[in-house]
Write a protein that holds these residues in place. Structure first.
Motif, PDB file in Angstrom:
ATOM      1  N   PHE A  60       0.895  -1.154   0.000  1.00 31.17           N
ATOM      2  CA  PHE A  60       0.000   0.000   0.000  1.00 31.17           C
ATOM      3  C   PHE A  60       0.931   1.200   0.000  1.00 31.17           C
ATOM      4  CE2 PHE A  60      -3.462   2.199   2.821  1.00 31.17           C
ATOM      5  CZ  PHE A  60      -3.838   3.000   1.760  1.00 31.17           C
ATOM      6  N   ARG A  61       1.004   1.905  -1.123  1.00 33.83           N
ATOM      7  CA  ARG A  61       2.002   2.952  -1.315  1.00 33.83           C
ATOM      8  C   ARG A  61       1.357   4.326  -1.494  1.00 33.83           C
ATOM      9  NH1 ARG A  61       5.022   0.339  -6.520  1.00 33.83           N
ATOM     10  NH2 ARG A  61       5.461  -1.711  -5.674  1.00 33.83           N
ATOM     11  N   ALA A  62       2.127   5.344  -1.208  1.00 33.93           N
ATOM     12  CA  ALA A  62       1.739   6.734  -1.497  1.00 33.93           C
ATOM     13  C   ALA A  62       2.689   7.275  -2.554  1.00 33.93           C
ATOM     14  CB  ALA A  62       1.827   7.593  -0.241  1.00 33.93           C
ATOM     15  N   GLY A  63       2.183   8.129  -3.419  1.00 33.74           N
ATOM     16  CA  GLY A  63       3.039   8.830  -4.370  1.00 33.74           C
ATOM     17  C   GLY A  63       3.327   8.120  -5.668  1.00 33.74           C
ATOM     18  N   SER A  64       2.914   6.863  -5.835  1.00 32.20           N
ATOM     19  CA  SER A  64       3.171   6.149  -7.083  1.00 32.20           C
ATOM     20  C   SER A  64       2.493   6.868  -8.241  1.00 32.20           C
ATOM     21  CB  SER A  64       2.656   4.709  -7.006  1.00 32.20           C
ATOM     22  OG  SER A  64       3.377   3.978  -6.050  1.00 32.20           O
ATOM     23  N   TRP A 117      -2.463   9.455  -4.937  1.00 28.59           N
ATOM     24  CA  TRP A 117      -2.468   9.297  -3.493  1.00 28.59           C
ATOM     25  C   TRP A 117      -2.048   7.910  -3.080  1.00 28.59           C
ATOM     26  CZ3 TRP A 117      -1.400  12.168   0.169  1.00 28.59           C
ATOM     27  CH2 TRP A 117      -1.893  13.480   0.291  1.00 28.59           C
ATOM     28  N   ALA A 118      -2.548   6.897  -3.781  1.00 27.43           N
ATOM     29  CA  ALA A 118      -2.244   5.551  -3.308  1.00 27.43           C
ATOM     30  C   ALA A 118      -2.188   4.550  -4.455  1.00 27.43           C
ATOM     31  CB  ALA A 118      -3.291   5.100  -2.293  1.00 27.43           C
ATOM     32  N   ARG A 119      -1.378   3.521  -4.238  1.00 27.67           N
ATOM     33  CA  ARG A 119      -1.327   2.346  -5.109  1.00 27.67           C
ATOM     34  C   ARG A 119      -1.426   1.128  -4.207  1.00 27.67           C
ATOM     35  NH1 ARG A 119       3.167   1.606  -9.546  1.00 27.67           N
ATOM     36  NH2 ARG A 119       1.536   2.722 -10.687  1.00 27.67           N
ATOM     37  N   MET A 120      -2.236   0.178  -4.621  1.00 24.33           N
ATOM     38  CA  MET A 120      -2.315  -1.105  -3.940  1.00 24.33           C
ATOM     39  C   MET A 120      -1.788  -2.149  -4.899  1.00 24.33           C
ATOM     40  SD  MET A 120      -2.962  -2.391  -1.138  1.00 24.33           S
ATOM     41  CE  MET A 120      -3.574  -3.707  -0.149  1.00 24.33           C
ATOM     42  N   LEU A 121      -0.720  -2.829  -4.499  1.00 28.60           N
ATOM     43  CA  LEU A 121      -0.117  -3.877  -5.311  1.00 28.60           C
ATOM     44  C   LEU A 121      -0.155  -5.170  -4.533  1.00 28.60           C
ATOM     45  CD1 LEU A 121       2.983  -3.897  -7.486  1.00 28.60           C
ATOM     46  CD2 LEU A 121       2.903  -5.519  -5.594  1.00 28.60           C
ATOM     47  N   MET A 122      -0.552  -6.236  -5.206  1.00 23.90           N
ATOM     48  CA  MET A 122      -0.532  -7.561  -4.604  1.00 23.90           C
ATOM     49  C   MET A 122       0.175  -8.499  -5.559  1.00 23.90           C
ATOM     50  SD  MET A 122      -4.320  -7.885  -3.022  1.00 23.90           S
ATOM     51  CE  MET A 122      -4.864  -6.786  -1.736  1.00 23.90           C
ATOM     52  N   ASN A 123       0.904  -9.435  -5.002  1.00 21.55           N
ATOM     53  CA  ASN A 123       1.621 -10.425  -5.798  1.00 21.55           C
ATOM     54  C   ASN A 123       1.360 -11.776  -5.157  1.00 21.55           C
ATOM     55  OD1 ASN A 123       3.538 -12.082  -7.077  1.00 21.55           O
ATOM     56  ND2 ASN A 123       4.953 -10.378  -7.309  1.00 21.55           N
ATOM     57  N   TYR A 124       0.824 -12.700  -5.935  1.00 24.02           N
ATOM     58  CA  TYR A 124       0.477 -14.021  -5.430  1.00 24.02           C
ATOM     59  C   TYR A 124       1.050 -15.077  -6.372  1.00 24.02           C
ATOM     60  CZ  TYR A 124      -2.413 -18.033  -4.142  1.00 24.02           C
ATOM     61  OH  TYR A 124      -2.843 -19.276  -3.761  1.00 24.02           O
ATOM     62  N   ASN A 125       1.949 -15.899  -5.858  1.00 18.87           N
ATOM     63  CA  ASN A 125       2.587 -16.950  -6.656  1.00 18.87           C
ATOM     64  C   ASN A 125       3.174 -16.427  -7.960  1.00 18.87           C
ATOM     65  OD1 ASN A 125       2.195 -19.017  -4.827  1.00 18.87           O
ATOM     66  ND2 ASN A 125       0.252 -19.656  -5.721  1.00 18.87           N
ATOM     67  N   TYR A 131      -2.053  -4.431  -9.759  1.00 15.44           N
ATOM     68  CA  TYR A 131      -2.108  -3.208  -8.972  1.00 15.44           C
ATOM     69  C   TYR A 131      -3.086  -2.205  -9.552  1.00 15.44           C
ATOM     70  CZ  TYR A 131       1.324  -1.489 -12.418  1.00 15.44           C
ATOM     71  OH  TYR A 131       1.978  -1.140 -13.567  1.00 15.44           O
ATOM     72  N   ARG A 132      -3.573  -1.358  -8.657  1.00 12.24           N
ATOM     73  CA  ARG A 132      -4.480  -0.248  -8.989  1.00 12.24           C
ATOM     74  C   ARG A 132      -3.999   1.007  -8.281  1.00 12.24           C
ATOM     75  NH1 ARG A 132      -9.547  -0.367 -11.021  1.00 12.24           N
ATOM     76  NH2 ARG A 132     -10.482   1.036  -9.530  1.00 12.24           N
ATOM     77  N   ASP A 133      -4.252   2.144  -8.896  1.00 10.65           N
ATOM     78  CA  ASP A 133      -3.935   3.449  -8.312  1.00 10.65           C
ATOM     79  C   ASP A 133      -5.221   4.221  -8.063  1.00 10.65           C
ATOM     80  OD1 ASP A 133      -1.233   2.925  -8.671  1.00 10.65           O
ATOM     81  OD2 ASP A 133      -1.110   4.013 -10.549  1.00 10.65           O
ATOM     82  N   THR A 134      -5.162   5.167  -7.128  1.00  9.80           N
ATOM     83  CA  THR A 134      -6.285   6.096  -7.003  1.00  9.80           C
ATOM     84  C   THR A 134      -6.301   6.986  -8.238  1.00  9.80           C
ATOM     85  OG1 THR A 134      -4.921   7.726  -5.834  1.00  9.80           O
ATOM     86  CG2 THR A 134      -6.213   6.207  -4.470  1.00  9.80           C
ATOM     87  N   ALA A 135      -7.454   7.521  -8.550  1.00  5.18           N
ATOM     88  CA  ALA A 135      -7.557   8.496  -9.636  1.00  5.18           C
ATOM     89  C   ALA A 135      -7.157   9.878  -9.135  1.00  5.18           C
ATOM     90  CB  ALA A 135      -8.987   8.523 -10.187  1.00  5.18           C
TER      91      ALA A 135
END
Length: 162
Positions: free
Chosen positions: A36-40, A44-52, A57-61
């Protein structure tokens, strides 16, 4: 993190809107992680997930602004059929449309690495610290409703001058 729906909620302030600055990370290896990042990308935010080995990932608009307190919420719906429904954002109590920027959605992904480390304000042991402040960080083992998110924002907004 849990194995079902999740919500991450924070009040934070950034001093830079460039680069990847971590609000929260759960990092086991290159193959299993939550970020869960800021500034990408200046958002405001990016949510990145990595599974296997499959990342998405998605960013805020909403664009980020320096020196301003913001209430950020990201919800994860494990059973959603696509990324747009699976990862949703709220900025200052209001739903943010978000933008899908990459990866392949994995429905029902297990996001609870067994030996990972939860970090607030940084990515594990890396140097990608948040350039700013975190006043509140909450993690829920459920997907908060829009009403719950709005209520949490309203209750604390005066404290942060928003």
């Amino acid at each position: 993190p849990g194995t079902g729906d999740m919500t991450w909620e924070t009040w934070c302030q950034v001093d830079s809107t460039t680069g990847d600055r971590y609000i929260y990370s759960n990092y086991e290896s290159g193959n299993d992680r939550i970020e869960f990042r800021a500034g990408s990308g200046g958002k405001w935010a990016r949510m990145l997930m990595n599974y296997n080995g499959t990342a998405w990932y998605r960013d805020t608009a909403t664009a980020a602004a320096t020196g301003t307190w913001v209430h950020l919420v990201v919800r994860y719906d494990r059973g959603a059929a696509n990324m747009q429904d699976g990862v949703s954002f709220y900025v200052n109590g209001v739903a943010d449309a978000g933008t899908t920027n990459g990866g392949t959605w994995v429905q029902n992904a297990n996001i609870a690495p067994a030996s990972s480390i939860d970090s607030i304000g940084r990515r594990g042991s890396s140097s990608s610290d948040l350039d700013g402040k975190i006043a509140v960080m909450r993690i829920y083992n459920k997907k908060l409703s829009a009403d719950e998110i709005e209520q949490n924002f309203i209750v604390q907004r005066q404290r942060f001058g928003v």
